[in-house]
Write an enzyme that holds these catalytic residues in place. Structure first.
Site, short mmCIF file in Angstrom:
data_model
loop_
_atom_site.label_atom_id
_atom_site.label_comp_id
_atom_site.label_asym_id
_atom_site.label_seq_id
_atom_site.Cartn_x
_atom_site.Cartn_y
_atom_site.Cartn_z
N SER A 1 2.83 1.98 -1.01
CA SER A 1 3.71 1.31 -0.05
C SER A 1 5.14 1.12 -0.53
O SER A 1 6.04 0.98 0.27
CB SER A 1 3.11 -0.03 0.34
N HIS B 1 -1.98 1.95 4.84
CA HIS B 1 -0.69 2.42 5.40
C HIS B 1 -0.81 3.81 6.03
O HIS B 1 0.18 4.32 6.56
CB HIS B 1 0.39 2.48 4.32
N LYS C 1 -1.91 -3.51 10.30
CA LYS C 1 -0.68 -2.72 10.23
C LYS C 1 -0.54 -1.91 11.53
O LYS C 1 -0.28 -2.49 12.57
CB LYS C 1 -0.68 -1.89 8.96
C1 LIG Z 1 -1.64 -4.09 3.33
C2 LIG Z 1 -2.65 -3.57 2.39
C3 LIG Z 1 -3.81 -4.31 2.11
C4 LIG Z 1 -4.04 -5.69 2.65
O1 LIG Z 1 -4.47 -5.63 3.98
P1 LIG Z 1 -4.80 -7.01 4.73
O2 LIG Z 1 -5.73 -6.60 5.81
O3 LIG Z 1 -3.51 -7.56 5.21
O4 LIG Z 1 -5.46 -7.89 3.72
C5 LIG Z 1 -4.75 -3.75 1.28
N1 LIG Z 1 -4.57 -2.53 0.73
C6 LIG Z 1 -3.45 -1.81 0.96
C7 LIG Z 1 -3.31 -0.47 0.33
C8 LIG Z 1 -2.46 -2.31 1.80
O5 LIG Z 1 -1.36 -1.59 2.01
#
Ligand SMILES: *Cc1c(COP(=O)(O)O)cnc(C)c1O
Length: 400
Positions: A187, A215, A246
């Protein structure tokens, strides 16, 4: 007296964070997450075009998503007030698990309240002291914490370094189970994991492949199936983790998807699943709707690709250097932390909301402003954003 000495200690810690310039403040948004948002600052209220949300498909405030949540609120109520195995499993939960399984072409899926929970529940359940996890150095904090909770042997390789990964696999050769764990998309950089090479190495050394595609899902791949589809290895990845917070509506919730046996064992043993409340039905229903919209409004994926490519091409033409490649995470690399801080403040002043990152979030000397494109942006929004970057970049000497 006792309590106040605790508080004084913590104040010193907080002051140290502030002295290092690492104290995080939160901007307060007063409108739905969307193309533009209104924020209240300490001094004033302003509105800005939003280039820092994970709202990749622009679904967070979609009328159909809101309607699905409203309808489920009426049909199923707000929440389950129970964990799944007592009386917290609704027909909606089952439907979402089926949808994710079909989407990723795997046997079965288990829901969690977040992907963070999914990752902290996964490794501990599947791996003991006779096993090994081999983890990319840039993996998300939740994978790192999940691995910490397990008793497995730990190996780490520099991000994307396939030779180093192979060395780790050799070092772990005697272990019972070996799992290669990677983010699908990193990210901070927008880099996509080399999943084809990872799958080849996994086959050669008898390891399982675990991809957290938070992502990637709904963002890349011809039909939005994520980094595995993008690299042509859907069907070769053993276990997926992902989030619904997301691209897929931006509510909350996460999952692990893979073989029946893996998912069944997680349902029996995984602690964040067993001991935490079930996902709220309105969010489950709106997530189901997000999967529908991904197909019925497939222009969103195409448009996202178009605005991403346009931003990258125009910024590069102005002399900016961008990290990443095809993913809408497009970090504008500036190097110097002060420059990134000053430019992101000036951009916000101009009405462009994008966040600067510097050490220790990213390596020393690699400060950047991370821009995230969305299907909610118009082509005109992108051109406007590039103009702002160009004008402000020239003012601060980032470009000529
Ligand atoms: C955003 C993200 C998470 C966390 O996701 P949530 O559902 O908000 O807990 C976990 N792993 C990765 C790779 C992320 O980018």
């Amino acid at each position: 007296m006792y309590v106040s000495s605790f508080a004084a200690e913590m104040r010193r810690e907080i002051d140290a964070i502030k002295a290092d310039g690492l104290y995080k403040t939160e901007r307060v948004i007063t409108t739905p997450q969307d193309r533009s948002v209104s924020t209240v600052g300490p001094d004033r209220q302003s509105s800005a075009l939003n280039f820092c949300a994970n709202n990749y498909l622009g679904l967070a405030n979609h009328p159909d998503i809101r309607a699905a949540a409203h309808a489920a609120l009426d049909s199923h109520g707000l929440g389950m007030a129970s964990v799944r195995f007592i009386c917290g499993t609704s027909d909606l939960h089952i439907a979402l698990e089926k949808t994710v399984s079909q989407f990723l072409e795997v046997d079965d899926t288990i829901l969690y309240n977040s992907c963070f929970d999914a990752n902290t529940g996964f490794f501990e359940t599947l791996l003991g002291s006779e096993d090994a996890v081999i983890s990319d150095q840039l993996n998300h904090a939740s994978i790192i914490d999940g691995i910490r909770l397990s008793k497995a042997q730990r190996h780490r390789y520099p991000s994307g370094d396939m030779d180093a990964l192979e060395s780790c696999l050799k070092a772990a050769d005697d272990c019972r189970r070996k799992v290669i764990a990677t983010d699908g998309v990193f990210s901070m950089d927008g880099e996509i994991a080399k999943l084809a090479d990872i799958c080849d190495l996994a086959e050669k050394y008898g390891a399982l492949v675990f991809v957290d595609d938070s992502h990637g899902l709904g963002v890349i791949g011809a039909t939005g199936r994520g980094s595995a589809e993008h690299q042509g290895v859907l069907g070769r990845v053993d276990i997926f983790a992902g989030t619904f917070g997301k691209a897929l509506g931006g509510g909350c919730g996460g999952f692990i998807a893979g073989r029946h046996e893996v998912v069944s064992l997680l349902r029996q043993r995984s602690r964040p699943y067993l001991f935490s409340n079930a996902m709220p039905p309105p969010i489950v229903a709106s997530t189901l709707k997000a999967f529908e919209l991904l197909v019925s409004e497939d222009w969103r994926l195409r448009h996202l690709k178009e605005v991403t490519a346009r931003f990258r091409t125009e910024m590069t033409a102005h002399g900016f250097s961008l990290g990443g490649n095809e993913h809408p995470i497009s970090p504008v690399m500036l190097g110097d932390a002060r420059l990134a801080a000053q430019m992101s403040a000036a951009l916000l002043e101009a009405g462009l909301y994008a966040v600067g990152f510097w050490y220790p979030v990213v390596p020393q000397g690699m400060a950047r402003i991370r821009v995230q494109l969305s299907a909610a942006h118009t082509v005109a929004d992108v051109d406007w954003a590039v103009d702002q970057f160009a004008a402000i970049g020239r003012r601060f000497g980032a470009i000529k």
